[in-house]
Scaffold this active site. Structure first.
Site, PDB file in Angstrom:
ATOM      1  N   ASP A  23     -13.103  76.093  51.831  1.00 12.95           N
ATOM      2  CA  ASP A  23     -11.719  76.443  51.534  1.00 12.95           C
ATOM      3  C   ASP A  23     -11.021  76.819  52.836  1.00 12.95           C
ATOM      4  O   ASP A  23     -11.673  77.236  53.791  1.00 12.95           O
ATOM      5  CB  ASP A  23     -11.652  77.618  50.550  1.00 12.95           C
ATOM      6  CG  ASP A  23     -10.328  77.681  49.798  1.00 12.95           C
ATOM      7  OD1 ASP A  23     -10.328  77.341  48.596  1.00 12.95           O
ATOM      8  OD2 ASP A  23      -9.307  78.048  50.401  1.00 12.95           O
ATOM      9  N   ALA A  52      -9.851  71.210  55.055  1.00 14.55           N
ATOM     10  CA  ALA A  52     -10.835  70.521  54.221  1.00 14.55           C
ATOM     11  C   ALA A  52     -11.152  69.123  54.731  1.00 14.55           C
ATOM     12  O   ALA A  52     -12.320  68.732  54.772  1.00 14.55           O
ATOM     13  CB  ALA A  52     -10.340  70.455  52.777  1.00 14.55           C
ATOM     14  N   ASP A  72     -11.147  69.305  44.759  1.00  8.42           N
ATOM     15  CA  ASP A  72      -9.973  69.814  44.047  1.00  8.42           C
ATOM     16  C   ASP A  72      -8.892  70.175  45.063  1.00  8.42           C
ATOM     17  O   ASP A  72      -8.636  71.342  45.332  1.00  8.42           O
ATOM     18  CB  ASP A  72     -10.370  71.037  43.209  1.00  8.42           C
ATOM     19  CG  ASP A  72      -9.237  71.524  42.326  1.00  8.42           C
ATOM     20  OD1 ASP A  72      -8.266  70.775  42.101  1.00  8.42           O
ATOM     21  OD2 ASP A  72      -9.320  72.678  41.868  1.00  8.42           O
ATOM     22  N   CYS A 112      -3.818  67.556  40.881  1.00  5.47           N
ATOM     23  CA  CYS A 112      -2.868  68.389  40.134  1.00  5.47           C
ATOM     24  C   CYS A 112      -1.432  67.980  40.457  1.00  5.47           C
ATOM     25  O   CYS A 112      -0.509  68.761  40.276  1.00  5.47           O
ATOM     26  CB  CYS A 112      -3.103  69.869  40.427  1.00  5.47           C
ATOM     27  SG  CYS A 112      -2.899  70.311  42.162  1.00  5.47           S
TER      28      CYS A 112
END
Length: 170
Positions: A23, A52, A72, A112
């Site tokens: 992260d 990342a 993600d 997302c």
């Protein structure tokens, strides 16, 4: 990895001996380690803080492989005008993630971005697997749970798309 929810659940369900959390946020990683210590103390937990994409490339270049990779990223397509650059970012991240999946392993990949529909995301994955010369089979898919309901008149609120891929070859 944010605070490690997926990694801890995977370690608990599959008896993973090791979990690596990646992260940009050191605070999120601190919480991920705390959650791993409390919920799966038998699993060795490691963290990697930073960008990342750069870290995924470093892991690949060092020859690391994982049985399960969960990708993600943040929403790369926040506005319709971000579509071309965002599609490229999703493809690059998925290519790097595919490089890290061990033979027969699983890639869990999500988007997302409300401006990326499921079929377009599937095409991104098809291009990424072809470019990396991997065989991938969709073994599951997911989306928002009941705590993020989608009114029938507002399909754009169905923003979360997840594919579970079994990966081989390459």
């Amino acid at each position: 990895s944010y605070v490690g929810g997926f990694g801890c659940a995977a370690a608990a369900a599959a008896n993973a001996a090791e979990v690596t959390f990646l992260d940009a946020s050191p605070e999120a990683l601190r919480l991920a380690l705390h959650n791993a210590e409390r919920n799966v103390p038998r699993a060795a937990a490691h963290t990697l803080a930073g960008d990342a994409v750069a870290l995924l490339a470093q892991l690949r270049d060092s020859g690391r492989q994982f049985d399960l990779v969960c990708l993600d990223p943040p929403a790369f397509i926040k506005r319709k005008k971000d579509e071309i650059a965002g599609l490229g970012a999703y493809q690059r991240c998925n290519e790097l993630a595919l490089d890290l999946v061990a033979e027969g392993g699983v890639l869990v990949t999500s988007s997302c971005s409300q401006h990326l529909d499921e079929e377009s995301f599937r095409r991104v994955l098809a291009r990424a697997t072809a470019k990396r010369r991997k065989n991938a089979r969709i073994i599951g898919r997911g989306g928002q749970d009941a705590d993020h309901p989608v009114p029938p008149a507002m399909p754009e609120l169905e923003y979360l798309k997840t594919f579970f891929l079994r990966v081989s070859g390459g």
